[in-house]
Design an enzyme around this catalytic site. Structure first.
Site, mmCIF file in Angstrom:
data_model
loop_
_atom_site.group_PDB
_atom_site.id
_atom_site.type_symbol
_atom_site.label_atom_id
_atom_site.label_comp_id
_atom_site.label_asym_id
_atom_site.label_seq_id
_atom_site.Cartn_x
_atom_site.Cartn_y
_atom_site.Cartn_z
ATOM 1 N N HIS A 1 -8.715 -8.306 -8.875
ATOM 2 C CA HIS A 1 -9.353 -7.105 -7.956
ATOM 3 C C HIS A 1 -10.454 -6.605 -8.821
ATOM 4 O O HIS A 1 -10.410 -6.567 -9.784
ATOM 5 C CB HIS A 1 -8.380 -6.106 -7.867
ATOM 6 N N TYR B 1 -5.732 4.445 -3.619
ATOM 7 C CA TYR B 1 -5.047 5.603 -4.046
ATOM 8 C C TYR B 1 -5.392 6.833 -3.122
ATOM 9 O O TYR B 1 -6.447 7.067 -2.952
ATOM 10 C CB TYR B 1 -5.551 6.023 -5.157
ATOM 11 N N LYS C 1 -0.287 2.176 -16.084
ATOM 12 C CA LYS C 1 -0.575 2.145 -17.487
ATOM 13 C C LYS C 1 0.491 1.652 -18.568
ATOM 14 O O LYS C 1 0.700 1.110 -19.489
ATOM 15 C CB LYS C 1 -1.370 3.316 -18.193
ATOM 16 N N PRO D 1 2.956 7.034 -13.619
ATOM 17 C CA PRO D 1 2.690 5.704 -13.077
ATOM 18 C C PRO D 1 1.388 5.810 -12.398
ATOM 19 O O PRO D 1 0.775 4.847 -12.137
ATOM 20 C CB PRO D 1 3.724 5.263 -12.438
ATOM 21 N N TYR E 1 -9.578 2.622 -16.273
ATOM 22 C CA TYR E 1 -8.431 1.942 -15.429
ATOM 23 C C TYR E 1 -8.442 0.462 -15.722
ATOM 24 O O TYR E 1 -7.464 -0.433 -15.869
ATOM 25 C CB TYR E 1 -9.143 2.055 -13.807
HETATM 26 P P1 FAD Z 1 11.252 -1.882 -20.673
HETATM 27 O O1 FAD Z 1 10.668 -2.523 -19.633
HETATM 28 O O2 FAD Z 1 12.097 -0.608 -20.431
HETATM 29 O O3 FAD Z 1 12.195 -2.843 -21.587
HETATM 30 C C1 FAD Z 1 13.073 -2.449 -22.369
HETATM 31 C C2 FAD Z 1 14.403 -3.334 -22.498
HETATM 32 O O4 FAD Z 1 15.301 -3.085 -23.428
HETATM 33 C C3 FAD Z 1 14.981 -3.415 -20.942
HETATM 34 O O5 FAD Z 1 15.119 -4.719 -20.901
HETATM 35 C C4 FAD Z 1 16.395 -2.905 -21.293
HETATM 36 O O6 FAD Z 1 17.268 -3.518 -20.531
HETATM 37 C C5 FAD Z 1 16.561 -3.198 -22.784
HETATM 38 N N1 FAD Z 1 17.466 -2.244 -23.553
HETATM 39 C C6 FAD Z 1 17.451 -0.953 -23.222
HETATM 40 N N2 FAD Z 1 18.561 -0.274 -23.824
HETATM 41 C C7 FAD Z 1 19.103 -1.670 -24.844
HETATM 42 C C8 FAD Z 1 20.196 -1.730 -25.802
HETATM 43 N N3 FAD Z 1 20.791 -0.483 -26.018
HETATM 44 N N4 FAD Z 1 20.215 -2.867 -26.288
HETATM 45 C C9 FAD Z 1 19.540 -3.786 -25.948
HETATM 46 N N5 FAD Z 1 18.646 -3.805 -24.926
HETATM 47 C C10 FAD Z 1 18.286 -2.547 -24.256
HETATM 48 N N6 FAD Z 1 4.522 1.310 -14.827
HETATM 49 C C11 FAD Z 1 3.565 1.247 -14.163
HETATM 50 O O7 FAD Z 1 2.367 1.450 -14.641
HETATM 51 N N7 FAD Z 1 3.443 1.213 -12.566
HETATM 52 C C12 FAD Z 1 4.655 1.274 -12.060
HETATM 53 O O8 FAD Z 1 4.739 1.422 -10.717
HETATM 54 C C13 FAD Z 1 5.878 1.417 -12.747
HETATM 55 N N8 FAD Z 1 7.031 1.597 -12.016
HETATM 56 C C14 FAD Z 1 8.184 1.565 -13.002
HETATM 57 C C15 FAD Z 1 9.279 1.951 -12.298
HETATM 58 C C16 FAD Z 1 10.603 2.002 -13.113
HETATM 59 C C17 FAD Z 1 11.993 2.226 -12.294
HETATM 60 C C18 FAD Z 1 10.532 2.326 -14.478
HETATM 61 C C19 FAD Z 1 11.756 2.433 -15.356
HETATM 62 C C20 FAD Z 1 9.384 1.954 -15.060
HETATM 63 C C21 FAD Z 1 8.305 1.755 -14.440
HETATM 64 N N9 FAD Z 1 6.840 1.665 -14.840
HETATM 65 C C22 FAD Z 1 5.881 1.535 -14.106
HETATM 66 C C23 FAD Z 1 6.783 1.694 -16.419
HETATM 67 C C24 FAD Z 1 6.799 0.296 -16.998
HETATM 68 O O9 FAD Z 1 7.585 -0.624 -16.183
HETATM 69 C C25 FAD Z 1 7.083 0.211 -18.359
HETATM 70 O O10 FAD Z 1 6.179 1.145 -19.110
HETATM 71 C C26 FAD Z 1 7.277 -1.203 -19.048
HETATM 72 O O11 FAD Z 1 8.390 -1.923 -18.463
HETATM 73 C C27 FAD Z 1 7.426 -0.829 -20.498
HETATM 74 O O12 FAD Z 1 7.942 -1.913 -21.057
HETATM 75 P P2 FAD Z 1 9.010 -2.045 -22.447
HETATM 76 O O13 FAD Z 1 9.019 -3.436 -22.987
HETATM 77 O O14 FAD Z 1 8.554 -0.902 -23.432
HETATM 78 O O15 FAD Z 1 10.215 -1.457 -21.822
HETATM 79 C C1 DHB Z 2 1.442 -0.339 -8.967
HETATM 80 C C2 DHB Z 2 1.888 0.666 -9.622
HETATM 81 C C3 DHB Z 2 1.315 1.743 -10.290
HETATM 82 O O1 DHB Z 2 1.718 2.785 -10.819
HETATM 83 C C4 DHB Z 2 -0.084 1.957 -9.910
HETATM 84 O O2 DHB Z 2 -0.826 2.923 -10.263
HETATM 85 C C5 DHB Z 2 -0.745 0.689 -8.934
HETATM 86 C C6 DHB Z 2 -0.035 -0.159 -8.408
HETATM 87 C C7 DHB Z 2 2.105 -1.277 -8.100
HETATM 88 O O3 DHB Z 2 3.190 -1.237 -8.452
HETATM 89 O O4 DHB Z 2 1.498 -2.186 -7.758
#
Ligand code: FAD
Ligand code: DHB
Length: 390
Positions: free
Chosen positions: A73, A201, A297, A293, A384
């Protein structure tokens, strides 16, 4: 007893990208994940990849399917006060973003690690990190009912906001910064072709709405709601009605509907822990910080952290240098706080705040300013698409 150079807790984007980057530099790691592989591969979360994230994944050998299936995009649309305004990333920054689901990134990373005989232990229970203040930290866990211990040189705490790594650090060693928001997002995945080629948005008197997508057949949509919203109060008809109202714009524009495949409510917070290190354990991604969200980011910031960590570990193993490891927290935090600022700004500009009508007028003025000033549009665009990763 197992031995590895870097013990990684968590197989999310942070943990898996780190293990991939380390493997490319010949550094051994073991990833411990408490969920099943299937759960990790199907968990629906973020969808927008910054330019630098896309480059990093491609350079790490996990970009092939993303390049093929990801949607590139060159802008987003802002809708407010019955107007639509496009922020043209290409013109303003020369860059693009890629829409490719987080769970697809996870699938590609797991496949690459498994194909290279990388060690990922799924369903590792009761993971504990020990001896973090020594040169020989340990990770203990149970797998298939048996107790195991891994001896490592370093531990990477990549286990998300609710993980065990951050709480294993004495609280006196950390400073926490937090801000909660009085709203959440109700997100749906719908079997419907996206109604627009780009993300929309929308700021509306009834609350924020976002139109995104996962593929030419699947739309991802979000509505501002109460953080404690009961999904039972949101039958499909109500969700569509609300989306139509909040996203309305343009004479020819029409929102496509379809079967709702998945629904969920996510709360919102801004959170940062300082420093992102304790002894020989380094925190990365959501374990160290959470952003609301609205700026898309979270995943990108997790990838930026582990890029810094992988480089610092490479410096250590190739020449014994410790300066990059010592600077890890500071290096990451300078990006983290800029991304916190942007995510907070997007959130406060686009969500409906109860109470003070002043805010509503101020937000409309802010959106009007962003839409009418090249400098303001460019500021939004450069954040962004992602600040430079140097
Ligand atoms: P995570 O993806 O959370 O990975 C952590 C991993 O550690 C997981 O697989 C978990 O199962 C594992 N874990 C946890 N505890 C333990 C333990 N005790 N022992 C072993 N393993 C463990 N960001 C956006 O930008 N847009 C969005 O729309 C958006 N939607 C989201 C929706 C939800 C429900 C959530 C929770 C987050 C969302 N985010 C979104 C944020 C984004 O997904 C996260 O910032 C991203 O996943 C961060 O990656 P990470 O690897 O740090 O953590
Ligand atoms: C999506 C999630 C976001 O938080 C955002 O700002 C834009 C797109 C998505 O899930 O596609």
């Amino acid at each position: 007893m197992l031995r590895t150079q870097v013990g990684i807790v968590g197989a999310g984007p942070a943990g898996l990208v780190l293990s991939q980057l380390l493997a490319l530099d010949g550094i051994d790691s073991v990833v411990l994940e408490n969920k099943t592989r299937q759960y990790c591969e199907e968990r629906i979360r973020a969808g927008v990849l910054e330019w630098g994230t896309v480059e990093l994944l491609a350079q790490s050998g996990v970009g092939e399917r993303m390049r093929r299936e990801g949607l590139v995009h060159y802008g987003i649309e802002l809708r407010f006060a019955g107007r639509a305004h496009r922020i043209d990333f290409k013109d303003l920054t020369g860059r693009s973003i890629t829409v490719y689901g987080q769970h697809e990134v996870i699938k590609d990373l797991i496949q690459a690690r498994v194909a290279a005989d990388g060690r990922i232990v799924f369903e590792a229970n009761d993971v504990r990190v020990e001896d973090l203040n020594t040169n020989k930290p340990k990770i203990q866990y149970f797998h298939a009912g048996e107790s195991h211990e891994i001896h490592c040189d370093f531990v990477a705490g990549c286990d998300g906001f609710h993980g065990i790594c951050r709480p294993s650090i004495p609280s006196a060693a950390l400073k926490l910064y937090e801000r909660l928001y009085p709203f959440g997002w109700l997100g749906i995945l719908a079997e419907a072709p996206p109604s627009s080629e780009e993300l929309i948005y929308a700021y509306h008197e009834r609350g924020f709405a976002l139109h995104s997508m996962r593929s030419p057949q699947i739309t991802r949509l979000y509505l501002q709601c109460d953080p404690e919203e009961d999904l039972a109060a949101w039958p499909d008809e109500r969700i569509w009605r609300e989306l139509h109202l909040r996203l309305a714009g343009g004479r020819d524009w029409k929102l496509n509907e379809g079967a709702i495949l998945q629904k969920g409510v996510t709360g919102m917070r801004s959170f940062v822990v300082e420093p992102m290190q304790y002894g020989r354990m380094y925190l990365a991604g959501d374990a160290a910080h959470i952003v609301p969200p609205t700026g898309a980011k979270g995943l990108n910031l997790a990838v930026a952290d582990v890029r810094v960590l992988a480089r610092a570990l490479k410096d250590f193993y190739s020449s014994g240098r410790t300066d990059s490891l010592e600077a890890y927290s500071q290096t990451c935090l300078s990006r983290v706080w800029k991304v916190q600022r942007f995510s907070w700004w997007m959130t406060s500009m686009l969500h409906r705040h109860e109470g003070n009508p002043f805010d509503h007028r101020r937000q409309l003025a802010e959106l009007d300013y962003v839409a009418s000033s090249r400098a303001a549009s460019q500021s939004l665009a450069e954040n962004y698409v992602g600040l430079p990763m140097d």
